[in-house]
Design a protein around this motif. Structure first.
Motif, PDB file in Angstrom:
ATOM      1  N   ARG A  98      24.658 -10.567 -45.494  1.00  0.00           N
ATOM      2  CA  ARG A  98      23.203 -10.527 -45.672  1.00  0.00           C
ATOM      3  C   ARG A  98      22.661  -9.104 -45.533  1.00  0.00           C
ATOM      4  NH1 ARG A  98      18.288 -11.433 -42.642  1.00  0.00           N
ATOM      5  NH2 ARG A  98      16.908 -12.781 -43.863  1.00  0.00           N
ATOM      6  N   VAL A  99      21.845  -8.701 -46.536  1.00  0.00           N
ATOM      7  CA  VAL A  99      21.250  -7.361 -46.537  1.00  0.00           C
ATOM      8  C   VAL A  99      19.753  -7.505 -46.327  1.00  0.00           C
ATOM      9  CG1 VAL A  99      20.811  -5.275 -47.890  1.00  0.00           C
ATOM     10  CG2 VAL A  99      23.015  -6.441 -48.099  1.00  0.00           C
ATOM     11  N   ASP A 100      19.253  -6.774 -45.317  1.00  0.00           N
ATOM     12  CA  ASP A 100      17.805  -6.736 -45.072  1.00  0.00           C
ATOM     13  C   ASP A 100      17.404  -5.304 -44.727  1.00  0.00           C
ATOM     14  OD1 ASP A 100      18.651  -6.370 -42.431  1.00  0.00           O
ATOM     15  OD2 ASP A 100      18.296  -8.456 -41.882  1.00  0.00           O
ATOM     16  N   GLY A 101      16.261  -5.121 -44.173  1.00  0.00           N
ATOM     17  CA  GLY A 101      15.769  -3.789 -43.852  1.00  0.00           C
ATOM     18  C   GLY A 101      16.583  -3.063 -42.807  1.00  0.00           C
ATOM     19  N   SER A 102      17.401  -3.793 -42.031  1.00  0.00           N
ATOM     20  CA  SER A 102      18.191  -3.131 -40.989  1.00  0.00           C
ATOM     21  C   SER A 102      19.652  -2.931 -41.369  1.00  0.00           C
ATOM     22  CB  SER A 102      18.098  -3.930 -39.682  1.00  0.00           C
ATOM     23  OG  SER A 102      18.597  -5.232 -39.886  1.00  0.00           O
TER      24      SER A 102
END
Length: 143
Positions: A98-102
């Motif tokens: 999973r890729v998010d802002g962090s």
């Protein structure tokens, strides 16, 4: 000096101008050499010394005036072939973690990369395709 000698001397001059062209890689010498060849042709046709010199000057100046700006323009152009991380910008990748802002992980160009979403409020799930917009260090910024 007779007419035959004149064209020979112009060809000798053209060859002499070819030497600094090869040694210094300054194309202007080549253009002057072409002017000398033009003068040799004019001499071979039987024209007098004034016309020969005029042919040399006109051809040499014309070549320098036309060819030099074109050559300069080509030397200032950036290469169109992107390499390294520049070549990765705009490529598609598949989300592995999973890729998010962090953070997160993607598979980009056959390699596993750290990734971060450009929009910090957005998240991309495993298997989704994303586009790489930037590379910061060893992290791909994706949308």
């Amino acid at each position: 000096m007779n007419d035959i000698d004149a064209w020979v001397w112009w060809l000798v001059g053209a060859a002499a101008l070819g030497i600094p062209l090869v040694v210094t890689a300054m194309p202007e010498f080549g253009m002057l050499a072409v002017g000398a060849v033009a003068a040799a042709v004019v001499a071979g046709l039987g024209f007098d010394a004034v016309i020969q010199v005029l042919a040399f000057v006109v051809v040499s100046v014309a070549l320098i005036a036309v060819v030099r700006p074109i050559a300069n323009r080509h030397t200032r152009q950036r290469p169109r072939l992107a390499t390294g991380i520049e070549a990765l910008k705009g490529k598609q990748a598949v989300v592995l973690e999973r890729v998010d802002g962090s953070g997160g992980r993607i598979k980009l160009a056959g390699e596993v990369w750290s990734a971060r979403a450009l929009d910090t409020d957005r998240a991309y799930e495993v298997g989704q395709e994303v586009d790489v917009v930037e590379i910061e260090g060893a992290t791909a910024i994706v949308i």
